[in-house]
Design a protein around this motif. Structure first.
Motif, PDB file in Angstrom:
ATOM      1  N   ASN A  19       0.830  -0.959  -0.030  1.00 56.51           N
ATOM      2  CA  ASN A  19       0.062   0.164   0.219  1.00 56.51           C
ATOM      3  C   ASN A  19       0.999   1.004   0.007  1.00 56.51           C
ATOM      4  O   ASN A  19       1.908   1.227   0.749  1.00 56.51           O
ATOM      5  CB  ASN A  19      -0.907  -0.039   1.077  1.00 56.51           C
ATOM      6  N   ASP A  22      -0.453   7.601  -1.335  1.00 53.69           N
ATOM      7  CA  ASP A  22      -1.469   8.464  -2.578  1.00 53.69           C
ATOM      8  C   ASP A  22      -1.148   7.550  -3.876  1.00 53.69           C
ATOM      9  O   ASP A  22      -0.326   6.882  -4.131  1.00 53.69           O
ATOM     10  CB  ASP A  22      -0.930   9.766  -2.389  1.00 53.69           C
ATOM     11  N   ALA A  23      -2.054   8.110  -4.846  1.00 51.50           N
ATOM     12  CA  ALA A  23      -1.936   7.660  -6.281  1.00 51.50           C
ATOM     13  C   ALA A  23      -0.720   7.817  -6.987  1.00 51.50           C
ATOM     14  O   ALA A  23      -0.140   6.964  -7.805  1.00 51.50           O
ATOM     15  CB  ALA A  23      -3.316   8.103  -6.927  1.00 51.50           C
ATOM     16  N   ALA A  26       2.077   5.555  -5.881  1.00 49.91           N
ATOM     17  CA  ALA A  26       1.758   4.240  -6.281  1.00 49.91           C
ATOM     18  C   ALA A  26       2.014   4.126  -7.674  1.00 49.91           C
ATOM     19  O   ALA A  26       2.574   2.872  -8.127  1.00 49.91           O
ATOM     20  CB  ALA A  26       0.027   4.030  -6.251  1.00 49.91           C
ATOM     21  N   ILE A  44      -3.160  -0.940  -9.776  1.00 52.09           N
ATOM     22  CA  ILE A  44      -3.368   0.055  -8.910  1.00 52.09           C
ATOM     23  C   ILE A  44      -4.757   0.332  -8.552  1.00 52.09           C
ATOM     24  O   ILE A  44      -5.651   0.704  -9.471  1.00 52.09           O
ATOM     25  CB  ILE A  44      -2.530   1.513  -9.349  1.00 52.09           C
ATOM     26  N   ALA A  46      -8.202   1.449  -6.220  1.00 59.43           N
ATOM     27  CA  ALA A  46      -8.838   2.614  -5.643  1.00 59.43           C
ATOM     28  C   ALA A  46      -8.336   2.851  -4.276  1.00 59.43           C
ATOM     29  O   ALA A  46      -8.375   1.779  -3.352  1.00 59.43           O
ATOM     30  CB  ALA A  46     -10.424   2.420  -5.745  1.00 59.43           C
ATOM     31  N   PRO A  47      -8.429   3.812  -3.856  1.00 61.64           N
ATOM     32  CA  PRO A  47      -7.897   4.394  -2.346  1.00 61.64           C
ATOM     33  C   PRO A  47      -8.901   3.338  -1.273  1.00 61.64           C
ATOM     34  O   PRO A  47     -10.018   3.355  -1.558  1.00 61.64           O
ATOM     35  CB  PRO A  47      -8.218   5.808  -2.200  1.00 61.64           C
ATOM     36  N   THR A  62      -5.796   6.770   4.693  1.00 59.65           N
ATOM     37  CA  THR A  62      -6.316   6.190   3.361  1.00 59.65           C
ATOM     38  C   THR A  62      -4.818   5.958   2.688  1.00 59.65           C
ATOM     39  O   THR A  62      -3.788   6.801   2.494  1.00 59.65           O
ATOM     40  CB  THR A  62      -6.691   7.375   2.439  1.00 59.65           C
ATOM     41  N   GLU A  63      -5.173   4.600   2.103  1.00 59.27           N
ATOM     42  CA  GLU A  63      -3.868   4.180   1.171  1.00 59.27           C
ATOM     43  C   GLU A  63      -4.268   3.664  -0.309  1.00 59.27           C
ATOM     44  O   GLU A  63      -5.591   3.496  -0.594  1.00 59.27           O
ATOM     45  CB  GLU A  63      -3.396   3.004   2.141  1.00 59.27           C
ATOM     46  N   VAL A  64      -3.578   3.508  -0.903  1.00 56.37           N
ATOM     47  CA  VAL A  64      -3.691   2.957  -2.327  1.00 56.37           C
ATOM     48  C   VAL A  64      -2.864   1.777  -2.488  1.00 56.37           C
ATOM     49  O   VAL A  64      -1.711   1.651  -2.539  1.00 56.37           O
ATOM     50  CB  VAL A  64      -2.973   4.089  -3.409  1.00 56.37           C
TER      51      VAL A  64
END
Length: 117
Positions: A19, A22-23, A26, A44, A46-47, A62-64
């Motif tokens: 994880n 952020d995007a 990632a 990849i 969704a969060p 919040t993780e990606v």
């Protein structure tokens, strides 16, 4: 020194989970792993919300999530690359053996992660 060869009974592929915060991070990690042939493909996702205990306190972040497809032969190098690029002090890196799958897809994973040297 070359990496040890996987055992004859090793699974044909691994699904590695990690994880990122952020995007953008990632995407950067995913591209680096595929470019280096350490992963055939990285999804990849969704969060999501992660709840965990860290330093004695329950945290929410919040993780990606990333789903990384590789082979046992490339795992050690993949893990090292994730650790070198990951912003967390202790990143989640979990490998799940793929014991069955579409043979053509598993062959593709092996071909795409074959060392270029």
């Amino acid at each position: 020194m070359p990496a040890p060869s996987p055992a004859a009974d090793a699974p044909p592929a691994l699904l590695v989970l990690t994880n990122l915060p952020d995007a953008a991070q990632a995407q950067t990690l995913a591209a680096a792993l595929v470019e280096a042939r350490l992963a055939a493909c990285v999804n990849i996702l969704a969060p999501c919300a992660s709840v965990y205990r860290w330093n004695g306190a329950v945290e929410t972040a919040t993780e990606v999530p990333l789903l990384i497809k590789t082979t046992p032969a490339r795992y050690a190098a993949l893990e090292a690359a994730i650790r070198a690029r990951h912003p967390y002090e202790l990143p989640e890196i979990v490998a799940v053996p793929v014991t069955q799958g579409l043979p053509g897809y598993l062959d593709w994973v092996a071909a795409e992660t074959a060392s270029a040297d």
